[in-house]
Design an enzyme around this catalytic site. Structure first.
Site, PDB file in Angstrom:
ATOM      1  N   HIS A   6       0.712  -1.285   0.212  1.00 58.67           N
ATOM      2  CA  HIS A   6      -0.050   0.009  -0.055  1.00 58.67           C
ATOM      3  C   HIS A   6       1.126   1.253   0.216  1.00 58.67           C
ATOM      4  O   HIS A   6       0.840   2.258  -0.929  1.00 58.67           O
ATOM      5  CB  HIS A   6      -0.987   0.182   1.494  1.00 58.67           C
ATOM      6  CG  HIS A   6      -1.926  -0.947   1.001  1.00 58.67           C
ATOM      7  ND1 HIS A   6      -2.498  -1.187   2.357  1.00 58.67           N
ATOM      8  CD2 HIS A   6      -1.858  -2.425   0.920  1.00 58.67           C
ATOM      9  CE1 HIS A   6      -3.311  -2.553   1.827  1.00 58.67           C
ATOM     10  NE2 HIS A   6      -2.756  -3.088   0.634  1.00 58.67           N
ATOM     11  N   HIS A  30      -8.375  -6.947   6.562  1.00 60.40           N
ATOM     12  CA  HIS A  30      -7.314  -6.510   8.164  1.00 60.40           C
ATOM     13  C   HIS A  30      -8.330  -6.207   9.366  1.00 60.40           C
ATOM     14  O   HIS A  30      -7.776  -7.172  10.119  1.00 60.40           O
ATOM     15  CB  HIS A  30      -6.730  -5.113   7.526  1.00 60.40           C
ATOM     16  CG  HIS A  30      -4.999  -5.395   6.508  1.00 60.40           C
ATOM     17  ND1 HIS A  30      -4.046  -4.815   6.497  1.00 60.40           N
ATOM     18  CD2 HIS A  30      -5.287  -6.551   5.836  1.00 60.40           C
ATOM     19  CE1 HIS A  30      -3.280  -4.961   5.423  1.00 60.40           C
ATOM     20  NE2 HIS A  30      -4.246  -6.363   5.027  1.00 60.40           N
ATOM     21  N   TYR A  53       3.968   5.477  -5.748  1.00 60.69           N
ATOM     22  CA  TYR A  53       3.182   4.939  -6.920  1.00 60.69           C
ATOM     23  C   TYR A  53       2.826   6.261  -7.276  1.00 60.69           C
ATOM     24  O   TYR A  53       3.346   6.614  -8.793  1.00 60.69           O
ATOM     25  CB  TYR A  53       3.189   3.895  -7.968  1.00 60.69           C
ATOM     26  CG  TYR A  53       3.274   3.581  -8.749  1.00 60.69           C
ATOM     27  CD1 TYR A  53       4.224   3.376 -10.237  1.00 60.69           C
ATOM     28  CD2 TYR A  53       1.851   3.191  -9.547  1.00 60.69           C
ATOM     29  CE1 TYR A  53       3.836   3.145 -11.228  1.00 60.69           C
ATOM     30  CE2 TYR A  53       0.993   2.355 -10.600  1.00 60.69           C
ATOM     31  CZ  TYR A  53       2.122   2.764 -11.708  1.00 60.69           C
ATOM     32  OH  TYR A  53       2.698   2.348 -12.445  1.00 60.69           O
ATOM     33  N   GLU A  87      -7.845  -3.766   2.823  1.00 59.70           N
ATOM     34  CA  GLU A  87      -7.866  -3.079   4.024  1.00 59.70           C
ATOM     35  C   GLU A  87      -9.185  -3.835   5.014  1.00 59.70           C
ATOM     36  O   GLU A  87      -9.196  -4.455   6.161  1.00 59.70           O
ATOM     37  CB  GLU A  87      -7.695  -2.274   3.707  1.00 59.70           C
ATOM     38  CG  GLU A  87      -6.403  -1.119   4.147  1.00 59.70           C
ATOM     39  CD  GLU A  87      -5.875  -1.392   5.368  1.00 59.70           C
ATOM     40  OE1 GLU A  87      -5.915  -1.782   6.327  1.00 59.70           O
ATOM     41  OE2 GLU A  87      -4.006  -1.533   4.863  1.00 59.70           O
ATOM     42  N   GLU A 119      -7.128   0.903  10.888  1.00 60.06           N
ATOM     43  CA  GLU A 119      -8.226   0.555   9.872  1.00 60.06           C
ATOM     44  C   GLU A 119      -9.320   0.826   9.797  1.00 60.06           C
ATOM     45  O   GLU A 119     -10.124   0.409   8.292  1.00 60.06           O
ATOM     46  CB  GLU A 119      -7.938  -0.813   9.579  1.00 60.06           C
ATOM     47  CG  GLU A 119      -5.826  -0.743   9.937  1.00 60.06           C
ATOM     48  CD  GLU A 119      -6.074  -2.235   9.582  1.00 60.06           C
ATOM     49  OE1 GLU A 119      -5.150  -2.143   8.533  1.00 60.06           O
ATOM     50  OE2 GLU A 119      -5.244  -3.406  10.189  1.00 60.06           O
TER      51      GLU A 119
HETATM   52 FE    FE Z   1      -4.146  -2.381   6.864  1.00 61.10          FE
END
Ligand code: FE
Length: 344
Positions: A121, A228, A127, A225, A191
């Site tokens: 990430h 997560h 990028y 995510e 998160e």
């Molecule tokens: Fe995460």
């Protein structure tokens, strides 16, 4: 840590998320927290890299004086200013705080995958910043300079400080509660709340057919995510089952209070990003959206919802509603495996 020679195969009933004993963290079996293995498998199937996504159209739009308004540019940059450091904070928490204290080998397996995803990430933001020729020092340093970003990061970092102390150990009531609080702050708040108005902004751009390469990167990130968050919630609920004495009424009230503080900070952030509103999303919409997702996070760990508002951005629920997670992942995983792009 030492190995006791000749000791029998581990009893599955001794497996714990924390306080499971030192000697058996090397043995993946017997596996007790199977949700972690499932998350690890999904994570591998969802593998992606930022450089696989073309940024050509975004570069043209970013360079064009007429493709984006000043408000849109400022919103995009501020969101990136949050993102660029947030995943580094997440990676540090996984590697330096959680991993050391978690005694479930299958949870450790997923944490290794999660740590790598946080790096991917951060790579994606690098990028985007590099592709668009943005000022790296300005974007990557925004967390120190933009108060609304600083306040969010500071809440997470200051609450989790104790767990990062090299002398910190689980195994006492006080420390186990501190660890569980870290997990709640990390999963539910960082998160589960602090990323989501930024996700909404990026999909706002995408819905206008603007900066779609960047938005596609963020879609892959949001898919990771969501896993997560789901994994963090599963660990919180497993600790609640394994050590129910930790979840006192006072502890539960403190978590609700922290979530409410996070909602205020996230709303302040959203109004910094869009001081005049944009893409049909205004301050009031963001407030209700943040409150709506905060209630969903509370409910997942058995805490009472505080705001009870409708989702004002129903187009986000397709992508982020955890109830739809299964369909969401099944379709995306297949599409990615066959080389297709993400589309909702
Ligand atoms: Fe995460």
């Amino acid at each position: 840590m030492s190995i006791s020679k000749g000791a029998p195969f581990v009893d599955i009933n001794q497996r714990r998320i924390i306080n499971g004993g030192d000697a058996d963290v090397m043995q993946l079996y017997p596996m007790r927290h199977t949700f972690a293995w499932d998350a690890y498998t999904v994570g591998n199937a969802n593998h992606w890299l930022p450089t696989e996504i073309s940024m050509q159209r975004d570069i043209e739009q970013w360079k064009s004086p007429s493709a984006l308004t000043a408000d849109e540019r400022q919103a995009f940059e501020t969101v990136l200013g949050f993102f660029t450091t947030a995943d580094s904070i997440a990676a540090n928490n996984v590697v330096l705080a959680l991993y050391k204290h978690i005694t479930s080998p299958e949870c450790r397996m997923y944490l290794l995958r999660q740590g790598y995803e946080e790096a991917i990430h951060t790579h994606a933001y690098q990028y985007i910043v590099e592709s668009l020729g943005m000022d790296e020092s300005r974007i990557f340093n925004m967390y120190r300079e933009v108060d609304a970003i600083y306040q969010k990061d500071n809440l997470v970092l200051s609450l989790n400080e104790g767990v990062f102390d090299p002398a910190f150990k689980t195994g006492t009531f006080e420390n186990d509660q501190k660890f569980l609080e870290n997990l709640c702050v990390f999963s539910l708040i960082l998160e589960g709340i602090f990323f989501y108005s930024s996700f909404a902004v990026m999909f706002g751009f995408q819905r206008q057919n603007k900066l779609t390469g960047s938005a596609e990167q963020i879609q892959y990130i949001m898919r990771d995510e969501s896993q997560h968050l789901n994994f963090g919630i599963n660990m919180i609920n497993a600790i609640k089952e394994e050590q129910p004495e930790l979840w006192t009424p006072a502890f539960a009230a403190r978590i609700v209070d922290l979530v409410k503080r996070a909602v205020t900070l996230e709303y302040t952030f959203a109004t910094t990003v869009f001081p005049r509103g944009i893409f049909g999303m205004n301050a009031e919409g963001f407030r209700r959206y943040i409150e709506h997702i905060a209630d969903r996070r509370l409910e997942r760990v058995g805490l009472p919802p505080q705001f009870k508002v409708e989702n004002p951005f129903p187009w986000m629920s397709e992508a982020v509603d955890l109830n739809k997670e299964k369909n969401f992942f099944e379709t995306r995983v297949t599409e990615y495996k066959t080389g297709g792009t993400l589309s909702w």
